[in-house]
Design an enzyme around this catalytic site. Structure first.
Site, PDB file in Angstrom:
ATOM      1  N   SER A   1      10.631  12.479  11.931  1.00  0.00           N
ATOM      2  CA  SER A   1      12.136  12.363  12.403  1.00  0.00           C
ATOM      3  C   SER A   1      12.878  13.121  11.446  1.00  0.00           C
ATOM      4  O   SER A   1      12.881  13.297  10.190  1.00  0.00           O
ATOM      5  CB  SER A   1      12.234  10.851  12.262  1.00  0.00           C
ATOM      6  OG  SER A   1      11.283   9.838  13.116  1.00  0.00           O
TER       7      SER A   1
ATOM      8  N   GLU B   1      -0.892   6.261  15.529  1.00  0.00           N
ATOM      9  CA  GLU B   1       0.006   5.290  14.942  1.00  0.00           C
ATOM     10  C   GLU B   1       0.560   4.283  15.799  1.00  0.00           C
ATOM     11  O   GLU B   1       0.552   3.215  15.588  1.00  0.00           O
ATOM     12  CB  GLU B   1       1.361   6.342  14.954  1.00  0.00           C
ATOM     13  CG  GLU B   1       2.557   5.562  14.389  1.00  0.00           C
ATOM     14  CD  GLU B   1       3.946   6.524  13.876  1.00  0.00           C
ATOM     15  OE1 GLU B   1       3.629   7.809  14.415  1.00  0.00           O
ATOM     16  OE2 GLU B   1       4.470   5.747  13.468  1.00  0.00           O
TER      17      GLU B   1
HETATM   18  C1  LIG Z   1      11.017   0.863  10.633  1.00  0.00           C
HETATM   19  C2  LIG Z   1      10.922   2.216  10.931  1.00  0.00           C
HETATM   20  C3  LIG Z   1      10.248   3.125  10.138  1.00  0.00           C
HETATM   21  C4  LIG Z   1       9.942   4.390  10.493  1.00  0.00           C
HETATM   22  N1  LIG Z   1       9.253   5.336   9.870  1.00  0.00           N
HETATM   23  C5  LIG Z   1       9.145   6.664  10.127  1.00  0.00           C
HETATM   24  C6  LIG Z   1       8.368   7.446   9.291  1.00  0.00           C
HETATM   25  O1  LIG Z   1       7.510   7.180   8.536  1.00  0.00           O
HETATM   26  N2  LIG Z   1       8.468   9.022   9.611  1.00  0.00           N
HETATM   27  C7  LIG Z   1       9.206   9.360  10.662  1.00  0.00           C
HETATM   28  O2  LIG Z   1       9.119  10.528  10.743  1.00  0.00           O
HETATM   29  N3  LIG Z   1      10.020   8.539  11.518  1.00  0.00           N
HETATM   30  C8  LIG Z   1      10.144   7.144  11.162  1.00  0.00           C
HETATM   31  N4  LIG Z   1      10.978   6.320  11.775  1.00  0.00           N
HETATM   32  C9  LIG Z   1      11.824   6.961  12.968  1.00  0.00           C
HETATM   33  C10 LIG Z   1      11.479   6.506  14.362  1.00  0.00           C
HETATM   34  O3  LIG Z   1      10.284   7.320  14.781  1.00  0.00           O
HETATM   35  C11 LIG Z   1      12.608   6.836  15.083  1.00  0.00           C
HETATM   36  O4  LIG Z   1      13.506   6.009  14.683  1.00  0.00           O
HETATM   37  C12 LIG Z   1      12.211   6.810  16.648  1.00  0.00           C
HETATM   38  O5  LIG Z   1      11.464   8.064  17.069  1.00  0.00           O
HETATM   39  C13 LIG Z   1      13.620   6.690  17.308  1.00  0.00           C
HETATM   40  O6  LIG Z   1      14.385   7.846  16.829  1.00  0.00           O
HETATM   41  P1  LIG Z   1      15.952   7.928  16.466  1.00  0.00           P
HETATM   42  O7  LIG Z   1      16.131   6.752  15.585  1.00  0.00           O
HETATM   43  O8  LIG Z   1      16.613   9.136  16.187  1.00  0.00           O
HETATM   44  O9  LIG Z   1      16.594   7.285  17.880  1.00  0.00           O
HETATM   45  P2  LIG Z   1      17.026   8.221  19.270  1.00  0.00           P
HETATM   46  O10 LIG Z   1      15.982   9.019  19.605  1.00  0.00           O
HETATM   47  O11 LIG Z   1      18.437   8.703  18.803  1.00  0.00           O
HETATM   48  O12 LIG Z   1      17.413   6.887  20.389  1.00  0.00           O
HETATM   49  C14 LIG Z   1      18.599   6.201  20.296  1.00  0.00           C
HETATM   50  C15 LIG Z   1      18.361   5.115  21.416  1.00  0.00           C
HETATM   51  O13 LIG Z   1      18.247   5.811  22.569  1.00  0.00           O
HETATM   52  C16 LIG Z   1      17.159   5.770  23.519  1.00  0.00           C
HETATM   53  N5  LIG Z   1      16.659   6.824  24.150  1.00  0.00           N
HETATM   54  C17 LIG Z   1      16.464   8.024  23.503  1.00  0.00           C
HETATM   55  N6  LIG Z   1      15.899   9.089  24.353  1.00  0.00           N
HETATM   56  C18 LIG Z   1      15.883   8.252  25.691  1.00  0.00           C
HETATM   57  C19 LIG Z   1      15.248   8.435  26.687  1.00  0.00           C
HETATM   58  N7  LIG Z   1      14.796   9.945  27.120  1.00  0.00           N
HETATM   59  N8  LIG Z   1      15.165   7.272  27.743  1.00  0.00           N
HETATM   60  C20 LIG Z   1      15.543   6.182  27.703  1.00  0.00           C
HETATM   61  N9  LIG Z   1      16.040   5.970  26.356  1.00  0.00           N
HETATM   62  C21 LIG Z   1      16.179   6.992  25.272  1.00  0.00           C
HETATM   63  C22 LIG Z   1      16.103   5.305  22.233  1.00  0.00           C
HETATM   64  O14 LIG Z   1      15.278   4.273  23.141  1.00  0.00           O
HETATM   65  C23 LIG Z   1      16.923   4.333  21.450  1.00  0.00           C
HETATM   66  O15 LIG Z   1      17.111   3.158  21.865  1.00  0.00           O
HETATM   67  C24 LIG Z   1      10.938   4.843  11.537  1.00  0.00           C
HETATM   68  C25 LIG Z   1      11.948   4.034  12.119  1.00  0.00           C
HETATM   69  C26 LIG Z   1      11.703   2.797  11.909  1.00  0.00           C
HETATM   70  C27 LIG Z   1      12.804   1.795  12.639  1.00  0.00           C
END
Ligand SMILES: Cc1cc2nc3c(=O)[nH]c(=O)nc-3n(C[C@H](O)[C@H](O)[C@H](O)COP(=O)(O)OP(=O)(O)OC[C@H]3O[C@@H](n4cnc5c(N)ncnc54)[C@H](O)[C@@H]3O)c2cc1C
Length: 404
Positions: free
Chosen positions: A132, A247
């Site tokens: 991410s 994962e």
């Molecule tokens: C506890 C935890 C541990 C993590 N560990 C890691 C890690 O070790 N390594 C790593 O790389 N990442 C990690 N992550 C990150 C995680 O993979 C991302 O938070 C996740 O992929 C969502 O991306 P974002 O936070 O950028 O949210 P966004 O992509 O910005 O999304 C925000 C909201 O919009 C919604 N949304 C976005 N696009 C769409 C769509 N097309 N249709 C419908 N809804 C949508 C999402 O569901 C969400 O509710 C971790 C996250 C958490 C919470």
């Protein structure tokens, strides 16, 4: 799926009984709330004991340091069931063991398997997942951390975020853009990077549990030999999806649900209000039994998937529901516990050592952390899109103007 126990399975059950009676007291405490710190010697000793007896890394070939047994769905289920019932640890379940090792077994080269799998399954090497970025979460293929080649090295610049365990990891598997001129999914490479390399800065991020379990990671001219790539340049999206498959199985794993169900049952039986345990009261009993039914459905669903995988059958939709189902159910189990604990949660205190958690602190830590797991590894909204589009063949969601 054939669930009949053969003589060999009955012998394994007897071995498990003996192992637990003899060694069960050596298990480290079982706890959630995310990877708080590097596993200590007790965890490492337990892990070695499990590998020696074939209760961890069971089907990893011996030439890579595993136990080398044939993969057998019933073996795995019997081990998990016995350990859960005894309340003892199934060993290290980190991103290295559960995500990178199966990825290398599937698509890594021989040198990478020999070098990385042994120390990872023994718990000597810890891995973080660098996927991410601030502008690339759900839309992961938009990632911008880049790497160009100079004198036989990749030179990496950019930033990752939400990187779990990066504050104590030895290594990171990360996605970088190496082919900026290609379409976005085809321009990504998957690299294996030592965290001690100069130019890496890790800044911890605290979650609502009070622990800093994930981090921001910054890369400034970080140099990495070009052979530290899995498959080739531009193949990163393919490799990333192999890791993501593992994962999602890890995050939705039904053994965690079964273990949590045992704990929840004990909590409701021990919590006495007005002279009666909560478990004996119709409303609480009804909530518990509904969840129990869902946990058992999840458990048998995953056994079916494992047996399909062992026959090289494609489980299709069945595989796609695991992450969504397992993470939401794990959180709902913790929610019932939190409802039962009530104001006991006011005494919540974040500890570095899982063993120091009171029962209430452990449940609240699970409840808060697991809310994040509904998002991590692909949010529930994204999982529902995947289930609808790839699993049920429904029309693809419309892309905004200019989207790829
Ligand atoms: C506890 C935890 C541990 C993590 N560990 C890691 C890690 O070790 N390594 C790593 O790389 N990442 C990690 N992550 C990150 C995680 O993979 C991302 O938070 C996740 O992929 C969502 O991306 P974002 O936070 O950028 O949210 P966004 O992509 O910005 O999304 C925000 C909201 O919009 C919604 N949304 C976005 N696009 C769409 C769509 N097309 N249709 C419908 N809804 C949508 C999402 O569901 C969400 O509710 C971790 C996250 C958490 C919470």
């Amino acid at each position: 799926m054939d669930l009949t126990l053969s003589d060999r399975h009955r012998a394994l059950r007897a071995d498990l009984r003996e192992f637990i009676a003899r060694h069960g007291h050596r298990s480290p405490p079982v706890g959630g709330g995310g990877g708080r710190k590097r596993p200590d010697q007790r965890v490492l000793d337990w892990q070695s004991l499990l590998i020696e007896h074939g209760f961890a890394a069971r089907s990893v070939p011996t030439r890579y340091g595993g136990y080398g047994a044939e993969h057998d769905v019933l073996d795995a289920a019997l081990i998990t069931e016995a350990f859960n019932a005894a309340g003892i640890s199934l060993g290290i379940q980190g991103q290295g063991i559960r995500m990178l090792v199966p990825t290398l077994l599937e698509v890594g080269n021989e040198e990478q398997r020999r070098r990385w799998i042994g120390p990872t399954i023994r718990g000597e090497l810890h891995w973080a997942q660098g996927y991410s970025e601030p502008e690339a979460g759900s839309d992961l293929a938009s990632l911008r951390t880049r790497a160009h080649v100079e004198d036989g090295n990749f030179v990496i610049n950019g930033q990752k975020i939400w990187t779990s365990s990066a504050h104590y990891a030895d290594m990171m598997f990360l996605l970088v853009r190496t082919e900026p001129d290609r379409p976005k999914h085809l321009g990504i490479s998957y690299l294996l990077l030592p965290m001690a390399t100069s130019g890496i800065e890790v800044r911890p991020l605290a979650t609502m549990t009070g622990h800093a379990t994930f981090n921001e990671v910054f890369f400034t001219d970080v140099r990495l030999p070009t052979d530290q790539i899995v498959l080739g340049r531009g193949d990163g999206w393919k490799v990333a999806n192999v890791t993501l498959k593992h994962e999602r199985m890890l995050l939705g794993d039904s053994s965690k649900l079964v273990h949590r169900l045992h704990r929840l049952r004990a909590l409701l039986a021990e919590t006495v209000v007005d002279g009666a345990p909560l478990l004996s009261r119709p409303v609480w009993r009804d909530r518990f039994l509904r969840l129990q039914g869902e946990v058992l459905a999840g458990k048998y669903h995953q056994m079916r998937l494992l047996s399909e995988a062992s026959r090289d059958q494609d489980s299709g939709l069945g595989l796609l529901v695991v992450k969504y189902y397992g993470t939401t159910l794990a959180w709902r189990l913790a929610t019932l516990a939190v409802d039962a604990l009530g104001e006991a949660g006011l005494a919540y205190e974040p500890h570095d050592e899982v063993g120091e958690d009171s029962a209430a602190t452990a449940w609240y830590a699970d409840w808060m952390y697991d809310l994040g797991l509904i998002i991590g590894g692909g949010s529930s909204n994204i999982q529902k899109n995947i289930i609808a589009e790839r699993g049920l063949g429904m029309p693809r969601e419309p892309k905004p103007m200019g989207g790829a």
